[in-house]
Design a protein around this motif. Structure first.
Motif, short mmCIF file in Angstrom:
data_model
loop_
_atom_site.label_atom_id
_atom_site.label_comp_id
_atom_site.label_asym_id
_atom_site.label_seq_id
_atom_site.Cartn_x
_atom_site.Cartn_y
_atom_site.Cartn_z
N PHE A 241 0.88 -1.17 0.00
CA PHE A 241 0.00 0.00 0.00
C PHE A 241 0.91 1.22 0.00
N LEU A 242 1.10 1.81 -1.17
CA LEU A 242 1.98 2.97 -1.25
C LEU A 242 1.46 3.99 -2.28
N ALA A 243 1.25 3.53 -3.51
CA ALA A 243 0.80 4.45 -4.56
C ALA A 243 -0.50 5.14 -4.16
N GLU A 244 -1.32 4.45 -3.38
CA GLU A 244 -2.61 5.02 -2.96
C GLU A 244 -2.43 6.31 -2.15
N LEU A 245 -1.27 6.45 -1.49
CA LEU A 245 -1.03 7.63 -0.66
C LEU A 245 -0.87 8.91 -1.48
N SER A 246 -0.74 8.78 -2.79
CA SER A 246 -0.69 9.97 -3.64
C SER A 246 -2.02 10.72 -3.59
N ASP A 247 -3.09 10.03 -3.18
CA ASP A 247 -4.40 10.67 -3.09
C ASP A 247 -4.65 11.33 -1.74
N THR A 248 -3.70 11.25 -0.84
CA THR A 248 -3.86 11.95 0.44
C THR A 248 -3.52 13.42 0.26
N THR A 249 -3.96 14.23 1.21
CA THR A 249 -3.64 15.66 1.18
C THR A 249 -2.28 15.94 1.83
N ALA A 250 -1.62 14.91 2.35
CA ALA A 250 -0.30 15.09 2.97
C ALA A 250 0.70 15.59 1.94
N ASP A 251 1.61 16.46 2.39
CA ASP A 251 2.63 17.01 1.50
C ASP A 251 3.78 16.03 1.28
N GLN A 252 4.05 15.19 2.30
CA GLN A 252 5.20 14.31 2.27
C GLN A 252 4.79 12.88 2.62
N ILE A 253 5.51 11.93 2.01
CA ILE A 253 5.36 10.52 2.37
C ILE A 253 6.71 10.04 2.87
N SER A 254 6.71 9.41 4.03
CA SER A 254 7.93 8.91 4.66
C SER A 254 7.97 7.40 4.56
N ILE A 255 9.06 6.86 4.00
CA ILE A 255 9.13 5.41 3.80
C ILE A 255 10.45 4.83 4.29
N GLU A 256 10.36 3.60 4.78
CA GLU A 256 11.55 2.82 5.12
C GLU A 256 12.12 2.25 3.83
N ALA A 257 13.42 2.47 3.60
CA ALA A 257 14.01 2.01 2.34
C ALA A 257 15.38 1.36 2.51
N ALA A 258 16.14 1.74 3.54
CA ALA A 258 17.53 1.27 3.65
C ALA A 258 17.61 -0.20 4.04
N GLN A 259 16.98 -0.57 5.16
CA GLN A 259 17.09 -1.96 5.60
C GLN A 259 16.49 -2.96 4.61
N PRO A 260 15.27 -2.71 4.09
CA PRO A 260 14.71 -3.67 3.13
C PRO A 260 15.29 -3.55 1.72
N LYS A 261 16.23 -2.60 1.54
CA LYS A 261 16.82 -2.38 0.20
C LYS A 261 15.71 -2.21 -0.84
N LEU A 262 14.83 -1.31 -0.55
CA LEU A 262 13.65 -1.07 -1.38
C LEU A 262 14.03 -0.63 -2.79
N ASP A 263 13.35 -1.18 -3.79
CA ASP A 263 13.50 -0.71 -5.16
C ASP A 263 12.81 0.65 -5.26
N LEU A 264 13.61 1.70 -5.40
CA LEU A 264 13.07 3.05 -5.34
C LEU A 264 12.28 3.44 -6.59
N ASN A 265 12.17 2.55 -7.54
CA ASN A 265 11.33 2.81 -8.71
C ASN A 265 9.87 3.02 -8.31
N VAL A 266 9.51 2.52 -7.11
CA VAL A 266 8.13 2.68 -6.63
C VAL A 266 7.80 4.15 -6.37
N LEU A 267 8.83 4.99 -6.24
CA LEU A 267 8.58 6.39 -5.91
C LEU A 267 7.97 7.16 -7.08
#
Length: 344
Positions: A241-267
């Motif tokens: 559940f990540l892309a759905e947060l683009s519909d929030t009114t929040a200015d920023q999205i904070s994500i954990e990326a270092a430990q799970p070695k997240l593929d940042l293409n999701v951004l």
């Protein structure tokens, strides 16, 4: 608010001193109900002790070079329980039991009546933070979806109605914190990824209700859990559940990326938001070098413009040894300065 590129921040919590809390007790759980036994200081001296420890946390962040500081959540037993258990309609004396994300049976508050915020919970925290730093001040609140998942609903017709009631309470608090001097307000919503199907039904609606009328910058934080409690080997490689947060009114999205070695293409799905990017692996007890963290920031810049990138730890640092937390923050701030110089 900082004007330079790549402003640094923390997610929220900072290690509480051993003289203040029983860290061995704390290490076993992220409490949903109150855990008064965790505090080492007698009740009559506790507020003063928490104030003193909060100043220590603020000064550590400033010394490390953090641009947007918090109060370290020093007065809290967990990121969510202090606010959630302060609301009317919650029975905290007779908890229910639910399974936590790690599969453990966890005591949680029971919702037995209409959820209402009857008084400020974190206003004094915000005022204290504002008085004790000249840097941008961020305050965090548990998100309404996450609180609805951390309680046993015995009153509302369904969980969506409960989440919206929590959202109204959070909104009333956030409006108060904005008046009290908060420069940034963050909602912690780690449970949206734990129950994505339910989150897709109403999490965005609840988050937007919680942020209604807030004019300072706002953040939604999600992660896979504290590294000390949820081992890296059990964490997924991506968010459900990540892309759905683009519909929030929040200015920023904070994500954990270092430990799970997240593929940042999701951004790419969050191109309308600023990104608080986790560049500190809190599951690694070693303090990363600035060079290592700088590479993580540079990797983020492949997907997010510098104007939209905010380096941060993966998650709250509550469960870490303080010297390690400070060292990691210092490495991050040094890394941000290195990369900032390269791109300016």
């Amino acid at each position: 608010m900082p004007k330079h590129l790549l402003p640094t921040t923390v997610v929220g919590s900072y290690p509480q001193p051993e003289w203040l809390v029983d860290r061995a007790m704390l290490s076993k759980v992220v409490p949903r109900t109150r855990m008064h036994a965790m505090w080492r200081v007698p009740e009559e001296h506790l507020e003063e002790a928490q104030d003193d420890a909060t100043i220590v946390a603020i000064r550590d962040m400033e010394r490390a070079g953090i641009d947007i500081v918090t109060d370290g959540e020093i007065r809290r037993e967990s990121y969510s329980n202090r606010f959630a258990t302060a609301l009317e309609g919650i029975d905290i004396d007779n908890p229910a039991m639910i399974k936590s994300r790690s599969g453990l049976e966890t005591p949680v508050p029971r919702v037995v009546g209409k959820v209402r915020r009857t008084q400020p919970v974190e206003r004094r925290d915000t005022e204290f933070l504002r008085r004790n730093t000249d840097r941008a001040a961020k305050i965090t609140l548990p998100g309404p979806f996450t609180m609805s998942q951390q309680a046993k609903n015995e009153f509302y017709d369904d969980d969506e109605e409960l989440a919206m009631a929590f959202a109204e309470a959070v909104n009333a608090e956030a409006l108060d914190l904005q008046k009290a001097g908060a420069d940034v307000i963050q909602l912690d919503e780690p449970w949206v990824r734990n129950n994505p199907e339910l989150a897709k039904r109403y999490a965005v609606k609840a988050i937007n209700r919680a942020l209604r009328g807030i004019t300072v910058p706002t953040v939604v934080h999600l992660c896979f859990g504290y590294a000390a409690v949820v081992p890296g080997s059990t964490k997924p490689a991506g968010y459900s559940f990540l892309a759905e947060l683009s519909d929030t009114t929040a200015d920023q999205i904070s994500i954990e990326a270092a430990q799970p070695k997240l593929d940042l293409n999701v951004l790419k799905d969050l191109s309308s938001k600023k990104i608080m990017l986790g560049v500190l692996d809190l599951g690694n007890p070693e303090i990363e070098t600035a060079a290592v963290v700088a590479d993580r920031i540079r990797n983020g810049l492949k997907y997010v413009a510098a104007e939209r990138l905010i380096p941060a730890p993966d998650c709250g640092m509550k469960y870490m040894p303080r010297h390690v937390a400070f060292g990691k923050l210092k490495a991050m701030c040094d890394a941000a300065a290195m990369v900032r110089k390269e791109i300016s």
